[in-house]
Design an enzyme around this catalytic site. Structure first.
Site, PDB file in Angstrom:
ATOM      1  N   ASP A 134     -18.400  -2.229  -3.327  1.00  0.00           N
ATOM      2  CA  ASP A 134     -18.048  -2.886  -2.066  1.00  0.00           C
ATOM      3  C   ASP A 134     -19.230  -2.991  -1.107  1.00  0.00           C
ATOM      4  O   ASP A 134     -19.055  -3.207   0.081  1.00  0.00           O
ATOM      5  CB  ASP A 134     -16.856  -2.181  -1.401  1.00  0.00           C
ATOM      6  CG  ASP A 134     -17.179  -0.755  -0.961  1.00  0.00           C
ATOM      7  OD1 ASP A 134     -18.237  -0.217  -1.358  1.00  0.00           O
ATOM      8  OD2 ASP A 134     -16.364  -0.168  -0.217  1.00  0.00           O
ATOM      9  N   ARG A 138      -7.404  -0.614   2.866  1.00  0.00           N
ATOM     10  CA  ARG A 138      -7.585  -1.301   4.156  1.00  0.00           C
ATOM     11  C   ARG A 138      -7.658  -2.820   4.008  1.00  0.00           C
ATOM     12  O   ARG A 138      -7.564  -3.547   4.985  1.00  0.00           O
ATOM     13  CB  ARG A 138      -8.849  -0.759   4.852  1.00  0.00           C
ATOM     14  CG  ARG A 138      -8.668   0.660   5.375  1.00  0.00           C
ATOM     15  CD  ARG A 138      -9.990   1.344   5.700  1.00  0.00           C
ATOM     16  NE  ARG A 138     -10.666   1.871   4.504  1.00  0.00           N
ATOM     17  CZ  ARG A 138     -11.822   2.535   4.526  1.00  0.00           C
ATOM     18  NH1 ARG A 138     -12.452   2.720   5.671  1.00  0.00           N
ATOM     19  NH2 ARG A 138     -12.366   2.985   3.406  1.00  0.00           N
ATOM     20  N   TYR A 182      -1.234 -42.251 -19.435  1.00  0.00           N
ATOM     21  CA  TYR A 182      -0.294 -41.225 -19.896  1.00  0.00           C
ATOM     22  C   TYR A 182       1.066 -41.861 -20.120  1.00  0.00           C
ATOM     23  O   TYR A 182       1.629 -42.491 -19.219  1.00  0.00           O
ATOM     24  CB  TYR A 182      -0.200 -40.137 -18.812  1.00  0.00           C
ATOM     25  CG  TYR A 182       0.653 -38.955 -19.171  1.00  0.00           C
ATOM     26  CD1 TYR A 182       0.431 -38.262 -20.349  1.00  0.00           C
ATOM     27  CD2 TYR A 182       1.659 -38.516 -18.319  1.00  0.00           C
ATOM     28  CE1 TYR A 182       1.206 -37.152 -20.677  1.00  0.00           C
ATOM     29  CE2 TYR A 182       2.436 -37.418 -18.628  1.00  0.00           C
ATOM     30  CZ  TYR A 182       2.211 -36.733 -19.812  1.00  0.00           C
ATOM     31  OH  TYR A 182       2.974 -35.645 -20.131  1.00  0.00           O
ATOM     32  N   LYS A 234     -10.268  -4.746  -4.506  1.00  0.00           N
ATOM     33  CA  LYS A 234     -11.202  -5.101  -3.418  1.00  0.00           C
ATOM     34  C   LYS A 234     -12.465  -5.787  -3.928  1.00  0.00           C
ATOM     35  O   LYS A 234     -12.902  -6.785  -3.360  1.00  0.00           O
ATOM     36  CB  LYS A 234     -11.578  -3.838  -2.631  1.00  0.00           C
ATOM     37  CG  LYS A 234     -12.621  -4.103  -1.563  1.00  0.00           C
ATOM     38  CD  LYS A 234     -12.703  -2.992  -0.542  1.00  0.00           C
ATOM     39  CE  LYS A 234     -13.421  -1.784  -1.063  1.00  0.00           C
ATOM     40  NZ  LYS A 234     -13.555  -0.746  -0.006  1.00  0.00           N
ATOM     41  N   GLY A 276     -11.536  10.562  -5.045  1.00  0.00           N
ATOM     42  CA  GLY A 276     -12.756  10.558  -4.243  1.00  0.00           C
ATOM     43  C   GLY A 276     -13.985  10.164  -5.044  1.00  0.00           C
ATOM     44  O   GLY A 276     -13.946  10.063  -6.279  1.00  0.00           O
ATOM     45  N   GLY A 293     -11.674   2.546  -6.133  1.00  0.00           N
ATOM     46  CA  GLY A 293     -10.926   2.801  -4.898  1.00  0.00           C
ATOM     47  C   GLY A 293      -9.808   1.777  -4.726  1.00  0.00           C
ATOM     48  O   GLY A 293      -9.904   0.655  -5.204  1.00  0.00           O
TER      49      GLY A 293
HETATM   50  C1  UD1 Z   1     -18.338   6.067   1.435  1.00  0.00           C
HETATM   51  C2  UD1 Z   1     -19.092   7.377   1.702  1.00  0.00           C
HETATM   52  C3  UD1 Z   1     -19.721   7.294   3.095  1.00  0.00           C
HETATM   53  C4  UD1 Z   1     -20.593   6.064   3.208  1.00  0.00           C
HETATM   54  C5  UD1 Z   1     -19.843   4.796   2.817  1.00  0.00           C
HETATM   55  C6  UD1 Z   1     -20.790   3.625   2.716  1.00  0.00           C
HETATM   56  C7  UD1 Z   1     -17.837   9.109   0.527  1.00  0.00           C
HETATM   57  C8  UD1 Z   1     -16.881  10.226   0.655  1.00  0.00           C
HETATM   58  N1  UD1 Z   1     -18.161   8.478   1.649  1.00  0.00           N
HETATM   59  O1  UD1 Z   1     -17.269   5.994   2.370  1.00  0.00           O
HETATM   60  O2  UD1 Z   1     -20.517   8.459   3.337  1.00  0.00           O
HETATM   61  O3  UD1 Z   1     -21.090   5.946   4.544  1.00  0.00           O
HETATM   62  O4  UD1 Z   1     -19.213   4.960   1.526  1.00  0.00           O
HETATM   63  O5  UD1 Z   1     -20.135   2.418   2.450  1.00  0.00           O
HETATM   64  O6  UD1 Z   1     -18.320   8.821  -0.559  1.00  0.00           O
HETATM   65  N2  UD1 Z   1     -14.241   4.873  -5.143  1.00  0.00           N
HETATM   66  C9  UD1 Z   1     -13.848   5.168  -6.442  1.00  0.00           C
HETATM   67  N3  UD1 Z   1     -12.984   6.195  -6.649  1.00  0.00           N
HETATM   68  C10 UD1 Z   1     -12.496   6.951  -5.621  1.00  0.00           C
HETATM   69  C11 UD1 Z   1     -12.896   6.627  -4.312  1.00  0.00           C
HETATM   70  C12 UD1 Z   1     -13.772   5.594  -4.099  1.00  0.00           C
HETATM   71  O7  UD1 Z   1     -14.284   4.525  -7.390  1.00  0.00           O
HETATM   72  O8  UD1 Z   1     -11.722   7.869  -5.910  1.00  0.00           O
HETATM   73  C13 UD1 Z   1     -15.185   3.753  -4.942  1.00  0.00           C
HETATM   74  C14 UD1 Z   1     -14.609   2.647  -4.087  1.00  0.00           C
HETATM   75  O9  UD1 Z   1     -14.002   1.641  -4.899  1.00  0.00           O
HETATM   76  C15 UD1 Z   1     -15.842   2.104  -3.391  1.00  0.00           C
HETATM   77  C16 UD1 Z   1     -16.764   3.297  -3.279  1.00  0.00           C
HETATM   78  O10 UD1 Z   1     -16.295   4.243  -4.230  1.00  0.00           O
HETATM   79  O11 UD1 Z   1     -16.492   1.106  -4.168  1.00  0.00           O
HETATM   80  C17 UD1 Z   1     -16.741   3.926  -1.890  1.00  0.00           C
HETATM   81  O12 UD1 Z   1     -15.417   4.338  -1.583  1.00  0.00           O
HETATM   82  P1  UD1 Z   1     -14.777   4.101  -0.153  1.00  0.00           P
HETATM   83  O13 UD1 Z   1     -13.397   4.678  -0.162  1.00  0.00           O
HETATM   84  O14 UD1 Z   1     -14.928   2.705   0.263  1.00  0.00           O
HETATM   85  O15 UD1 Z   1     -15.685   5.074   0.713  1.00  0.00           O
HETATM   86  P2  UD1 Z   1     -16.045   4.935   2.249  1.00  0.00           P
HETATM   87  O16 UD1 Z   1     -14.921   5.481   3.060  1.00  0.00           O
HETATM   88  O17 UD1 Z   1     -16.517   3.577   2.549  1.00  0.00           O
HETATM   89 CA    CA Z   2     -16.505   1.626   1.465  1.00  0.00          CA
END
Ligand code: UD1
Ligand code: CA
Length: 461
Positions: free
Chosen positions: A104, A15, A388, A22, A79, A11
């Site tokens: 994260d 933010r 030095y 991150k 996603g 991701g």
């Molecule tokens: C996600 C969950 C949410 C949950 C929350 C908990 C989804 C859609 N939502 O939301 O239900 O409550 O985590 O913390 O999954 N990532 C990728 N590739 C992508 C998108 C994300 O590797 O295309 C990774 C991010 O780096 C991160 C993790 O997936 O480590 C979660 O992604 P993030 O965008 O933080 O999801 P949240 O909005 O927190």
């Molecule tokens: Ca997250």
């Protein structure tokens, strides 16, 4: 059953408003992803796959010390379901359980991970979701249940006002049966507010097919806090540090003000050591028993013996200090400094790659670099090793019992022999034999009555 680990870390972390990925932001001295890897290691996965995105190079470089990690690049990032799909080739031919962790979510405990695996395998579930009940569910996916059963997960942005009232949230941590998983994930559509492929949609898909979906609800919701912003980073850091200071206190360390003691997770401190307010103990620092560390000290990757006193505002990096030594205030021990038992390093003294022998003293205003100093040596105020010459660094050797008078410059390479004296204000360019006195300062002249003559001349004008 075999356990295969997948960590999502691709991701953008938008933010965070950061140039750095991150999962490389630090908590208690360690990148977020290191906390996740440390927890995951306790269940001995057969394989570990990390999904990475842009700045992939930064991430692989940061994790270069780990062996046996497989990296999969997800580009673009569409996603969490899309992220999991990118691991399909890496996991081809594997069976058993896939544990999916988020890079994260750094505070997960090994106990919860074990419970997740046990619950999932005992139930023969297709998917098991770790959930928590929280005061403020804002931003998390909500767990929608029909009766006891989990029915689906709805994201904050797609939730109805009623669904937003639900306080049970998705942690983003799951166990999946590998068999059939990727085919099911492939059927997830991006029909939602963010036009992303949501992995949590898998729950509804499995439930509609009549597959078993289990949940594990953690009792302490802190464990599954996700970090999306700097405010959350600080909040989680606080919790991790509180845990660490509580552990230390339970083991017999006095911490006068736990709110201002910054102790990294990897630090050990012996019983009866006292930490005053505002100390910073970092990295792999080891501190012995009965020490006293005063306010403003920063100690990083150092090894401190027993009953050592570190006075205010010292910086000790990658150095060793033996039993009963006393450091500071305002001392700077740099890399590979080695202060032996009972030695004393005082105000405004800097050491670099220097051994200060047992019982030796450098009490005030000195620079000692690339030096080997024996036992019971006295280093006078203002002594400088001139190590030095603008091109290369040279060694200074000061043997046992030597006495270096104040304001002396020792021009390396040079040796001061056993028990020798160096007169104050000397510039020492040649070796001083054992037992000798070396003086290099010019002979003093006193001009009698000079002050009176000067005043008379002035008034006469
Ligand atoms: C996600 C969950 C949410 C949950 C929350 C908990 C989804 C859609 N939502 O939301 O239900 O409550 O985590 O913390 O999954 N990532 C990728 N590739 C992508 C998108 C994300 O590797 O295309 C990774 C991010 O780096 C991160 C993790 O997936 O480590 C979660 O992604 P993030 O965008 O933080 O999801 P949240 O909005 O927190
Ligand atoms: Ca997250």
């Amino acid at each position: 059953m075999d356990i295969h680990l997948v960590i999502l870390a691709a991701g953008k972390g938008t933010r965070m408003k950061s140039a750095r990925p991150k999962v490389l932001h630090r908590i208690a001295g360690q990148p977020l992803i290191e906390h996740v890897l440390a927890c995951a290691a306790t269940i001995h996965p057969r394989s570990t796959t990390i999904v990475i995105g842009h700045q992939a190079g930064d991430l692989t470089a940061a994790l270069a010390g780990h062996h046996g990690l497989t990296y999969v690049v997800q580009e673009p990032q569409l996603g969490t379901a899309h992220a999991l799909m990118t691991t399909e080739p890496a996991l081809a031919g594997r069976s058993g359980t896939l544990l999916l962790l988020s890079g994260d979510v750094p505070m997960l405990t090994p106990a919860t991970l074990q419970t997740l695996v046990n619950t999932h395998e005992t139930a023969g579930a297709a998917a098991t979701v770790v959930t928590a009940i929280v005061e403020n569910p804002h931003g998390y996916g909500r767990i929608v249940r029909t009766g006891e059963q989990i029915a689906r997960i709805v994201e904050q942005k797609d939730a109805s006002p009623e669904e937003r009232q639900i306080r049970e949230i998705n942690s983003g941590i799951y166990a999946f049966a590998i068999e059939g998983l990727f085919d099911a994930v492939r059927s997830i559509a991006a029909e939602n507010a963010q036009k992303e492929y949501y992995l949590p949609d898998l729950v509804a898909i499995y439930r509609q097919r009549g597959a078993i979906v289990e949940t594990v609800t953690v009792s302490n919701a802190d464990e599954i806090l996700g970090i999306n912003t700097r405010v959350e980073l600080a909040a989680v850091s606080r919790i991790v540090r509180d845990r660490k200071t509580a552990e230390l206190m339970a083991d017999g360390v006095t911490i006068e003000d736990p709110a201002t003691a910054y102790v990294d997770t990897g630090v050990t401190v012996g019983a009866d050591t006292i930490l005053h307010p505002g100390v910073s103990l970092e990295g792999r620092t080891i501190i012995g028993r009965g020490c006293e560390i005063h306010s403003g000290a920063r100690i990083c990757d150092a090894h401190i013996g027993d009953r050592v006193i570190v006075l205010n505002h010292c910086v000790i990096m990658n150095a060793t200090v033996a039993d009963d030594a006393c450091i500071g205030p305002f001392a700077h021990l740099r890399a590979e400094s080695d202060v032996r038992a009972n030695a004393r390093v005082g105000n405004f003294v800097e050491l670099k790659k220097t051994v200060l022998g047992a019982g030796s003293k450098a009490n005030h205003l000195a620079y000692l670099g690339d030096a080997t100093i024996g036992e019971k040596v006295n280093i006078g105020a203002g002594t400088i090793t001139c190590n030095y010459d603008g091109v290369s660094k040279s060694q200074t050797v000061i043997e046992d019992g030597a006495f270096v008078g104040s304001d002396s410059q020792l021009i390396a390479p040079v040796t001061i022999g056993k028990g020798a004296y160096v007169g104050s204000g000397s510039t020492i360019r040649e070796n001083v034999p054992a037992g000798a006195l070396a003086v290099s300062a010019g002979k003093q002249r006193n001009l009698d009555g000079w002050v009176a003559r000067k005043k008379k001349n002035k008034s006469g004008k």
